[in-house]
Design a protein around this motif. Structure first.
Motif, PDB file in Angstrom:
ATOM      1  N   GLY B 173       0.235   0.608  -5.460  1.00  0.00           N
ATOM      2  CA  GLY B 173      -0.505   1.735  -4.864  1.00  0.00           C
ATOM      3  C   GLY B 173      -0.094   3.107  -5.080  1.00  0.00           C
ATOM      4  N   VAL B 174       1.533   2.778  -4.964  1.00  0.00           N
ATOM      5  CA  VAL B 174       1.793   4.143  -4.592  1.00  0.00           C
ATOM      6  C   VAL B 174       2.186   4.614  -6.659  1.00  0.00           C
ATOM      7  N   ILE B 175       2.365   3.334  -7.340  1.00  0.00           N
ATOM      8  CA  ILE B 175       2.784   4.128  -8.342  1.00  0.00           C
ATOM      9  C   ILE B 175       1.380   4.505  -9.156  1.00  0.00           C
ATOM     10  N   SER B 176       0.323   3.901  -8.976  1.00  0.00           N
ATOM     11  CA  SER B 176      -1.306   4.579  -9.269  1.00  0.00           C
ATOM     12  C   SER B 176      -1.799   5.156  -8.660  1.00  0.00           C
ATOM     13  N   PHE B 177      -0.890   6.272  -7.918  1.00  0.00           N
ATOM     14  CA  PHE B 177      -1.210   7.193  -6.945  1.00  0.00           C
ATOM     15  C   PHE B 177      -2.604   6.442  -6.594  1.00  0.00           C
ATOM     16  N   ASP B 178      -2.827   5.105  -5.752  1.00  0.00           N
ATOM     17  CA  ASP B 178      -3.842   4.732  -4.825  1.00  0.00           C
ATOM     18  C   ASP B 178      -3.145   4.143  -3.710  1.00  0.00           C
ATOM     19  N   LEU B 179      -3.656   5.105  -2.690  1.00  0.00           N
ATOM     20  CA  LEU B 179      -2.916   4.576  -1.248  1.00  0.00           C
ATOM     21  C   LEU B 179      -4.194   3.838  -0.713  1.00  0.00           C
ATOM     22  N   SER B 180      -4.524   3.231  -0.728  1.00  0.00           N
ATOM     23  CA  SER B 180      -6.008   2.430   0.174  1.00  0.00           C
ATOM     24  C   SER B 180      -4.786   1.215   0.241  1.00  0.00           C
ATOM     25  N   HIS B 181      -3.608   1.025  -0.430  1.00  0.00           N
ATOM     26  CA  HIS B 181      -3.038  -0.651   0.282  1.00  0.00           C
ATOM     27  C   HIS B 181      -1.937   0.253   1.124  1.00  0.00           C
ATOM     28  N   GLU B 182      -2.245  -0.550   2.829  1.00  0.00           N
ATOM     29  CA  GLU B 182      -0.979   0.000   4.073  1.00  0.00           C
ATOM     30  C   GLU B 182       0.238  -1.050   3.484  1.00  0.00           C
ATOM     31  N   MET B 183       1.448   0.234   3.644  1.00  0.00           N
ATOM     32  CA  MET B 183       2.282  -0.490   3.963  1.00  0.00           C
ATOM     33  C   MET B 183       2.882  -1.732   4.793  1.00  0.00           C
ATOM     34  N   PRO B 184       3.857  -2.340   4.323  1.00  0.00           N
ATOM     35  CA  PRO B 184       4.264  -3.089   5.703  1.00  0.00           C
ATOM     36  C   PRO B 184       4.729  -1.841   6.606  1.00  0.00           C
ATOM     37  N   THR B 185       5.080  -2.057   8.107  1.00  0.00           N
ATOM     38  CA  THR B 185       5.896  -1.584   9.224  1.00  0.00           C
ATOM     39  C   THR B 185       6.472  -2.030  10.010  1.00  0.00           C
ATOM     40  N   ASP B 186       7.195  -3.397   9.281  1.00  0.00           N
ATOM     41  CA  ASP B 186       8.406  -3.705  10.510  1.00  0.00           C
ATOM     42  C   ASP B 186       9.619  -2.947  10.102  1.00  0.00           C
ATOM     43  N   PRO B 187      10.474  -2.584  10.949  1.00  0.00           N
ATOM     44  CA  PRO B 187      11.048  -2.000  11.435  1.00  0.00           C
ATOM     45  C   PRO B 187      12.555  -1.742  10.343  1.00  0.00           C
ATOM     46  N   ILE B 188      12.551  -2.570   9.737  1.00  0.00           N
ATOM     47  CA  ILE B 188      13.577  -3.041   8.743  1.00  0.00           C
ATOM     48  C   ILE B 188      13.531  -2.674   7.307  1.00  0.00           C
ATOM     49  N   LEU B 189      12.183  -3.173   7.204  1.00  0.00           N
ATOM     50  CA  LEU B 189      11.278  -2.310   5.656  1.00  0.00           C
ATOM     51  C   LEU B 189      11.558  -1.047   6.025  1.00  0.00           C
ATOM     52  N   VAL B 190      11.805  -0.013   6.894  1.00  0.00           N
ATOM     53  CA  VAL B 190      10.956   0.869   7.080  1.00  0.00           C
ATOM     54  C   VAL B 190      12.522   1.263   7.263  1.00  0.00           C
ATOM     55  N   ILE B 191      13.619   0.472   7.476  1.00  0.00           N
ATOM     56  CA  ILE B 191      14.894   1.349   7.416  1.00  0.00           C
ATOM     57  C   ILE B 191      15.085   1.427   5.680  1.00  0.00           C
ATOM     58  N   HIS B 192      15.519   0.213   5.348  1.00  0.00           N
ATOM     59  CA  HIS B 192      15.780  -0.583   4.415  1.00  0.00           C
ATOM     60  C   HIS B 192      14.917   0.848   3.040  1.00  0.00           C
ATOM     61  N   LEU B 193      13.786   1.068   2.717  1.00  0.00           N
ATOM     62  CA  LEU B 193      13.012   2.152   2.132  1.00  0.00           C
ATOM     63  C   LEU B 193      13.849   3.724   2.571  1.00  0.00           C
ATOM     64  N   SER B 194      13.667   3.658   3.856  1.00  0.00           N
ATOM     65  CA  SER B 194      14.410   5.657   4.255  1.00  0.00           C
ATOM     66  C   SER B 194      15.660   5.185   3.838  1.00  0.00           C
TER      67      SER B 194
END
Lengths: 512, 241
Positions: B173-194
């Motif tokens: 979605g991010v790649i195609s500028f479509d933000l309708s899909h929610e990002m998972p909220t697990d803290p570890i993923l948030v840390i990884h992506l940050s």
């Protein structure tokens, strides 16, 4: 100045990486250039009042004119690969003599003024404001680098500390804080034609004396021609060859080779210097000016070939830079009038410039020289790869030719040849400790200590294999070794020109 | 909320990374090397030079000659990073390329090699006196950042699995500028992506520029032909007029 006894480091089985001794060489700094040394080179006579802004402006200028300056300052990751590669570090244990730490002296300032991280987070990346103390530190530690490029062989990005040292010296000169030894010598070569300040008539007289010596030795009228128009070859050699030991025997060796080959040659009183200290101070304009004299002499004398005598940095400048600086080479574009002027005069069948070792090697290959190897049977010879030849130039138009040709020439004239430890030779060769504009008495302690790693390898073959002769093809190496060998309990006279060995082995029939 | 925030962060970080690196590279490209300074002996042909550069980039030849410890840790880290990076392609593709599938199992375990490599390099910064002397705070933080990314990623692969399907939809979605899909909220993923975003942002202003930089290094990319060909920088040519 009080004479302090210099203690040479002890030699060991293998060179060990020393425990750091911070500040152990902080006191070592060469004499500062006097106003007249500076001004001849168009540098300010003494430290300018706005040195801070001038230094930063010079860095800005270097950033625009030389890619290696900002690239090498940007991309170092502090991996530590170079930290144990510098002979000055190994010999002095001063951590600022580790190549990366030496670069860091300049890099920290570059970061502060030219990078985002250094402007906003100076402490994080080790960025520093330029202060007066830092200038002194530069003057000290950028004159503890011989620009030998050994570290660049081992850097995963090819960062060359020599480039950083040259840039730093260029900045120091630009703010009026140059080094006396280099700049005084450059003044002489630009005014008189050689580093010694030996004027034409004196040079002529010296050469005539040498001709007499040659005639006494061989009974032949072997010539040392000067300023002879129409000669085929112009020989450019370091002026040390005209007076210093053991250099002078090398010069006589060249003369014998030319004589036996029957090739007409000449030297030039206008360009009686192969050395080009412009490289040491990292100043393109100065280096070009010095090289211009050779181009001018070649044009005036109408020679077809230019051959360079035994001198390490001179050969780097000649091989790698002359074509760039003054078109002294081949392959200039058809519309490049400046370079074409000389290039169409030079014989395309020979490399331009050509090293005297290439010249002699070629003659030996063709069987032109009459050699009796046994003339050198009283010697056991080893060869020292000079840093600028090894890592800054080539020979024979083949990769690694700069290692192969000198050895072939030596082995062609001596029977007893011994190689030093391979990890100290070829592209990993250790500097003699006196190169890069440091061959001055005010840096004697540095020179003695910096020679330790080479002395270590030499002492081994000296003790174990009976090596009594060390051959080299660099004027600075020869002078430096003469001076430091006794500190390591080896005789100063063991250092020899390669062409002395050649000259000694040449047989002149008419002499019998 | 998190979806929009991370989408925007990714856009900004990508822009900084691409434009930042491009600007640096253009400067390196345009700034002349006034003199021929290849570290000799150097190749005498263009092909030879490409071969030398390839050995340097793929095998870390000079480092190998210099120091086996730095080489083993550094090379292990970089090669593993390459595999792990390649493995991540599948999170950005509707259907993964052939070679991305092949690399999956290797990429999965390459993470261990990354940790070992980074750990070894970091240990050297403490243990070896010379390297301790030259290390700046940013050198340590850079290793910490890379370790943080690796460990958080490994943790997700091995133990705390995130909703990988949802993540992939978010990324596509991010790649195609479509933000309708929610990002998972697990803290570890948030840390990884940050941490990845942080890495992208600091890339062009840090020593990470060694990666594109090496290709412009005159001591490695020049050919030994100075006697046969005249090499003059434009500003130097002006001096002859």
């Amino acid at each position: 100045m009080a004479r302090v006894e210099i203690q040479a480091p002890e030699l060991t089985e293998y060179v060990e990486i020393p425990v750091l001794q911070e500040g152990s060489m902080a006191h070592s700094s060469p004499f500062v250039a006097k106003p007249d040394h500076q001004e001849v080179l168009n540098f300010p006579g003494e430290l300018v009042e706005d040195w801070h802004d001038q230094a930063i402006a010079k860095m800005e200028d270097l950033k625009k004119t030389s890619r290696s300056f900002s690239l090498f300052l940007d991309i170092c990751v502090h991996c530590g690969s170079c930290t144990d590669k510098c002979h000055y570090f190994l010999g002095t244990a001063d951590p600022k003599n580790m190549p990366v730490a030496r670069q860091e002296l300049l890099r920290s300032v570059y970061r502060r003024y030219f990078t985002f991280a250094g402007k906003f987070f100076p402490n994080l990346v080790g960025a520093r404001d330029l202060t007066r103390e830092i200038l002194d530190e530069w003057h000290s530690y950028f004159h503890q680098c011989s620009e030998c490029r050994r570290c660049s062989v081992f850097c995963p990005y090819g960062i060359d500390t020599a480039e950083i040292t040259m840039a730093a010296r260029d900045i120091l000169d630009a703010v009026g804080y140059g080094q006396k030894y280099d700049n005084e010598i450059l003044g002489k070569v630009l005014k008189i034609g050689n580093n010694l300040g030996l004027p034409g008539p004196a040079l002529k007289a010296t050469l005539e004396d040498l001709e007499e010596d040659l005639e006494d030795e061989t009974g032949l009228p072997i010539r040392m021609p000067l300023d002879e128009k129409g000669a085929d070859v112009l020989l450019i050699t370091p002026s040390a060859d005209f007076f210093a030991e053991p250099h002078i025997d090398g010069l006589m060796g060249y003369a014998k080779v030319f004589h036996q080959a029957g090739i007409s040659w000449t030297m030039s009183s206008y360009a009686s210097e192969g050395a080009n200290f412009g490289m040491f101070i990292g100043n393109y304009a100065t280096m070009k000016k010095v090289a211009e004299r050779i181009r001018t002499a070649a044009l005036d004398l109408g020679v077809k070939r230019i051959i360079v005598g035994e001198c390490g940095h001179a050969w780097r400048v000649a091989y790698s830079f002359w074509n760039t600086l003054t078109g002294t080479g081949h392959g200039a574009a058809a519309d490049d009038k400046y370079a074409q002027m000389l290039q169409k005069q030079l014989d395309p069948r020979y490399p331009a410039p050509q090293h005297i070792v290439e010249f002699t090697y070629d003659l030996m290959q063709r069987g032109v020289l009459n050699i009796d190897k046994s003339a050198n049977d009283h010697r056991t010879v080893s060869f020292h790869d000079s840093c600028n030849v090894a890592r800054g130039s080539g020979m024979g138009n083949i990769e690694r030719g700069q290692f192969i040709l000198p050895r072939e020439v030596i082995k062609g004239v001596v029977n007893n040849y011994v190689e030093m430890d391979g990890s100290t030779m070829y592209e990993e060769t250790l500097c003699c400790g006196g190169g890069g504009g440091l061959l001055t008495d005010d840096l004697m302690e540095l020179r003695v200590k910096g020679a330790m790693p080479r002395m270590n390898a030499l002492k081994k073959v000296f003790d174990e294999e009976g090596v009594d002769t060390l051959a080299a093809i660099c004027a600075i190496c020869k002078s430096q070794f003469s001076k430091v060998l006794p500190y390591y309990d080896m005789p100063m006279h063991m250092i020899t020109s390669v062409h002395q060995l050649v000259g000694d082995a040449l047989v002149f029939e008419n002499n019998d | 909320m998190l979806t929009e925030l991370f989408a925007i962060l990714f856009y900004v970080a990508t822009a900084i990374l691409v434009i930042g690196v491009a600007l640096r590279v253009v400067v390196y490209w345009r700034t002349p090397a006034p003199l021929k300074i290849p570290t000799m002996p150097a190749p005498r042909t263009q092909t030879g030079m490409v071969y030398r550069m390839a050995r340097e980039v793929v095998l870390f030849e000079s480092l190998f000659k210099s120091n086996k410890w730095i080489w083993i840790f550094g090379w292990m880290f970089h090669m593993a990073l390459f595999l792990v990076f390649a493995r991540h392609f599948r999170y950005f593709q509707e259907s993964a390329w052939f070679w991305v599938n092949i690399v999956q199992p290797f990429g999965k375990y390459a993470g261990f090699a990354m940790i070992a490599g980074l750990g070894g390099l970091w240990a050297r910064r403490f243990i070896v006196e010379r390297i301790r002397y030259i290390s700046t705070p940013s050198d340590h933080l850079m290793l910490l950042l890379l370790l943080g990314i690796t460990v958080s990623g490994m943790a997700m692969t091995q133990y705390f699995h995130t909703d990988i399907v949802a993540l992939k939809e978010f990324m596509l979605g991010v790649i195609s500028f479509d933000l309708s899909h929610e990002m998972p909220t697990d803290p570890i993923l948030v840390i990884h992506l940050s941490l990845v975003i942080l890495l992208m942002v600091i890339f062009p202003i840090s020593k990470l520029m060694h990666a594109p930089g090496i290709f412009f290094s005159p001591t490695r990319n020049q050919i030994d032909d100075s006697r046969e060909k005249r090499h003059v920088a434009p500003w130097a040519a002006e001096m002859e007029k």
